[in-house]
Write a protein that holds these residues in place. Structure first.
Motif, short mmCIF file in Angstrom:
data_model
loop_
_atom_site.label_atom_id
_atom_site.label_comp_id
_atom_site.label_asym_id
_atom_site.label_seq_id
_atom_site.Cartn_x
_atom_site.Cartn_y
_atom_site.Cartn_z
N ARG A 6 19.40 -0.62 3.75
CA ARG A 6 19.35 -1.55 4.86
C ARG A 6 19.77 -2.96 4.43
NH1 ARG A 6 14.16 -0.35 6.33
NH2 ARG A 6 14.83 1.56 7.29
N PHE A 7 19.46 -3.27 3.17
CA PHE A 7 19.66 -4.65 2.72
C PHE A 7 21.14 -5.02 2.65
CE2 PHE A 7 15.38 -4.36 1.75
CZ PHE A 7 15.18 -3.18 1.09
N ASN A 189 11.08 8.51 7.25
CA ASN A 189 11.78 7.32 7.73
C ASN A 189 12.91 6.92 6.79
OD1 ASN A 189 10.32 6.79 10.00
ND2 ASN A 189 8.81 5.53 8.95
N THR A 190 12.87 7.43 5.58
CA THR A 190 13.75 6.87 4.55
C THR A 190 14.76 7.86 4.00
OG1 THR A 190 12.23 7.42 2.78
CG2 THR A 190 11.94 5.27 3.81
N PRO A 244 7.62 9.06 -1.62
CA PRO A 244 8.40 7.87 -1.98
C PRO A 244 9.43 7.54 -0.91
CG PRO A 244 9.10 9.75 -3.28
CD PRO A 244 7.94 10.21 -2.45
N ASN A 245 10.00 6.35 -1.03
CA ASN A 245 11.01 5.91 -0.07
C ASN A 245 12.39 6.31 -0.54
OD1 ASN A 245 9.42 4.74 1.90
ND2 ASN A 245 9.25 2.82 0.75
N TYR B 155 2.92 2.25 -5.63
CA TYR B 155 2.94 2.98 -4.36
C TYR B 155 1.59 2.92 -3.66
CZ TYR B 155 7.24 4.80 -6.37
OH TYR B 155 8.48 4.91 -6.95
N TYR B 233 7.78 -2.55 1.20
CA TYR B 233 8.62 -1.40 1.52
C TYR B 233 8.89 -0.58 0.26
CZ TYR B 233 12.73 1.26 3.00
OH TYR B 233 13.61 2.27 3.28
N ASN B 238 2.56 5.13 1.79
CA ASN B 238 2.98 5.58 3.11
C ASN B 238 2.07 5.06 4.21
OD1 ASN B 238 3.36 8.33 1.18
ND2 ASN B 238 5.14 7.44 2.15
N ASN B 249 9.98 -0.05 11.05
CA ASN B 249 9.98 1.36 11.43
C ASN B 249 10.01 1.54 12.94
OD1 ASN B 249 9.99 2.42 8.89
ND2 ASN B 249 7.77 2.60 8.74
N GLN B 253 13.49 3.05 13.38
CA GLN B 253 13.31 4.48 13.18
C GLN B 253 12.76 5.18 14.43
OE1 GLN B 253 14.21 6.06 10.33
NE2 GLN B 253 14.89 4.13 9.46
#
Lengths: 380, 290
Positions: A6-7, A189-190, A244-245, B155, B233, B238, B249, B253
């Motif tokens: 996105r960046f 989402n990622t 994780p993303n 995380y 981010y 999560n 989001n 999203q």
């Protein structure tokens, strides 16, 4: 689209815009100066796809058809696609030809262009090799565009720790429960690899076809058993339920042997593996029913200035020669049926080449991502 | 022409010049911040199309009614408060040291502590991940020391706080240090002359004289951490997530623009409440200077 960062989008978009202006101003002159016909090819994708065209397809094609030259325009992660679409649409409405001879477009633009009559409807008469493409894939977009390569999400596993590959989704679930902490999928989402595992859990109870098209929020009640299953699996995920993303982050966890199994993109996983960024004992397999995937399509704009040349290129793109490059260079799936591919390649890919399930329609996918956050990671 | 009239003409000219200089940023402020903010607030208050007219708080009730959003808001405030507290505890001693110590070592430190200012947060976040993740540097070191079980450092909230602290220390030290510089040495020497020890000097002289820069630092740190996106981010978990991530989001999203805008307004109200402390501190300082 799925690997977009996105960046960097605005920066890259600006660069592409500048590049488009520069190319737009130089191409006609170059074409006039040379005797050969120059085809303008607009390709959106990641750098691996650019390499596939610039180092694979284009040299091989121009060698076989010396009459043509190919001018390659790369749209990194699809940045600049808006401008290309506007250009084709503008030319069409003004009744002029466009210098966009071929465009690898994202599904949204394909759909938007159909009612505007922007694309040539293909047929075996126009493009003999299209007969080799699985017909259901062509019917899905009504014969607009050539699906020349595909990729899907598969299960990647480290054979150092896992002796027998999982065959079904239930096998994967059983393995996760028996080996807590050694599996994860990325936040949906990622990345598509995470969406694949989540949709697999939903499709396990609903089947894939109901949610591939249209949108009716009332149907989403059918997802509940899927959410329940995913919630049950949370404690057995890596780090007590961590996702994780991004697709790459999962591969990094694989590389550090923090996890032994995950859902990963076939092409991305095989590419990392080939570059030595995953353990040598990594293997990839497709389960039944298969995880989701998609095809990349090259569109033929009806107003293209070099229709004949563009069709020659498209027809060549569906030869085993070009399709072998798809496999060897980016570990993608061929656009034509596997039976037309050389036998050694068929054997090499027999574990992953089992087709794929359809993506949910964009609105269903948006709700899946939101509800996953509400019902799975937060829990009820 | 009298002198007075000449004076007023040149004053008018100066006024016009001043206005011309202020106008561009003012227009940018109005069209890029004030107008969009007002339209956003109206959007969150307007009822769904085709129903009654007038304003309604329905979207707010809906957004705040969702448990996940409430927990994200609380989480964001908590993370910001904890990060600010940790940053403050670490940077105040460093700022004091840099202000009062002499020699080559403090000069070296003064350069070293600014390094995070020049590292983009994206890079810093990824560096923190490789540093803190399981099988990363820290966990390997702890393992060698015989500590095999310890809470996960990345995380989750811990990861966000650690990265925020790392990225915020230079800024905090710079502002706190600037405040400390402005304290006259004579006052400190005076206190020492009448027999005050270091602790007494700190509590009675330095701390009160530096109170306003301290408030400014705390409020600005809170607002920037509360509204951050990149670090939570990349380094966060999560759920719960910080509001910056949640808003993104919802917007990109989930295709739920109005909810995202509503959260932005809620975030703005929280930040504005903290900002009010900043404004009062600044105006109090200006009054003191007069």
């Amino acid at each position: 689209m799925r690997r977009m960062t996105r960046f960097h989008r605005p920066v890259v978009a600006a660069l592409v815009a500048v590049a488009l202006v520069l190319i737009g101003s130089t191409v006609p002159n170059a074409a006039r100066a040379a005797e050969a016909v120059t085809l303008n090819l607009y390709i959106s994708g990641d750098t691996n796809v650019f390499d596939l065209f610039q180092k694979g397809f284009i040299p091989a094609f121009t060698q076989r058809y010396p009459k043509y030259k190919v001018n390659f325009v790369g749209l990194l992660h699809g940045n600049g696609s808006d401008g290309v679409y506007a250009k084709i649409l503008g030319a069409k409405r003004a009744g002029r030809t466009t210098d966009v001879d071929l465009w690898e477009a994202e599904p949204g633009y394909v759909d938007a262009g159909i009612p505007e009559n922007l694309w040539v409807k293909l047929s075996p008469k126009l493009l003999p090799n299209i007969a080799k493409v699985p017909q259901d894939i062509l019917q899905a977009v009504d014969y607009f565009g050539v699906p020349y390569r595909g990729s899907s999400v598969v299960i990647g596993y480290n054979s150092k720790f896992i002796n027998t590959a999982p065959r079904t989704f239930d096998d994967v679930v059983a393995w996760i429960k028996a080996n807590p902490g050694k599996f994860t999928y990325c936040d949906p989402n990622t990345g598509g690899s995470g969406q694949a595992f989540v949709t697999a859990a939903i499709y396990r109870f609903t089947g894939p076809d109901k949610f591939a098209k249209g949108y009716d929020p009332k149907e989403e009640a059918a997802w509940d058993p899927g959410w329940k299953l995913l919630r049950e699996l949370q404690p057995a995920m890596y780090n007590n339920g961590f996702h994780p993303n991004g697709n790459v982050a999962v591969l990094q966890l694989m590389a550090q042997e923090n996890i032994y199994m995950a859902s990963v993109w076939s092409d991305q996983g095989l590419d990392f593996f080939k570059r030595g960024q995953l353990p040598k004992t990594m293997k990839f397999t497709q389960i039944t029913p298969p995880l989701i995937g998609d095809d990349a399509r090259v569109m033929l704009p009806a107003g293209g200035a070099h229709l004949e040349g563009a069709m020659t290129f498209l027809n060549w793109l569906l030869t085993p020669e070009a399709q072998t490059m798809v496999i060897n260079m980016i570990a993608g799936y061929p656009g034509i049926e596997w039976k037309y591919m050389p036998a050694p390649l068929r054997d090499q890919f027999k574990d992953v080449a089992k087709g794929f399930s359809p993506y949910p329609s964009p609105k269903y996918l948006a709700d899946i991502k939101r509800l996953w956050h509400e019902k799975v990671v937060v829990g009820q | 022409m009298t002198d007075a009239r000449k004076g007023s003409a040149s004053a008018r000219k100066e006024g016009a010049l001043g206005l011309a200089l202020v106008l561009p940023p003012l227009l940018v402020l109005i069209f890029l911040i004030v107008v969009p903010a007002i339209t956003a607030i109206i959007e969150t208050l307007s009822p769904p199309a085709g129903t009654t007219t007038g304003l309604t708080f329905n979207t707010y009730a809906q957004v705040l009614g969702a448990r996940i959003v409430r927990s994200d808001i609380i989480f964001s405030v908590d993370i910001a408060l904890i990060s600010v507290a940790v940053v403050f505890c670490l940077s105040y001693p460093l700022a004091l040291y840099l202000r009062f110590a002499q020699g080559r070592l403090p000069a070296l430190f003064a350069v070293l502590f600014t390094i995070p200012l020049f590292v983009p947060v994206v890079i810093a976040s990824f560096a923190m991940i490789t540093f803190l993740v399981n099988h990363g540097l820290i966990s390997t070191m702890l393992y060698r020391l015989g500590i095999a079980r310890f809470p996960s450092l990345v995380y989750n909230a811990t990861g966000i706080v650690l990265t925020q602290v790392w990225a915020s220390i230079p800024f905090a030290v710079l502002i706190l240090g600037a405040g400390l510089q402005s304290i006259d040495d004579a006052l400190i020497d005076g206190a020492r002359d009448v027999g005050a020890g270091p602790l007494r000097t700190f509590v009675s002289i330095i701390l009160p004289l530096n109170a306003i820069p301290t408030m400014i630092t705390l409020t600005l740190l809170f607002i920037s951490i509360f509204g951050s996106f990149t670090i939570p981010y990349l380094v966060g978990g999560n759920a719960p997530q910080m509001l910056g991530v949640t808003m993104t989001n919802y917007l990109t999203q989930y295709f739920r623009r109005t909810e995202a805008v509503t959260m932005a307004v809620i975030a703005f109200i929280i930040a504005a409440a903290v900002g009010a402390i900043y404004v009062t501190s600044v105006s109090r300082r200006e009054r003191n200077l007069l």
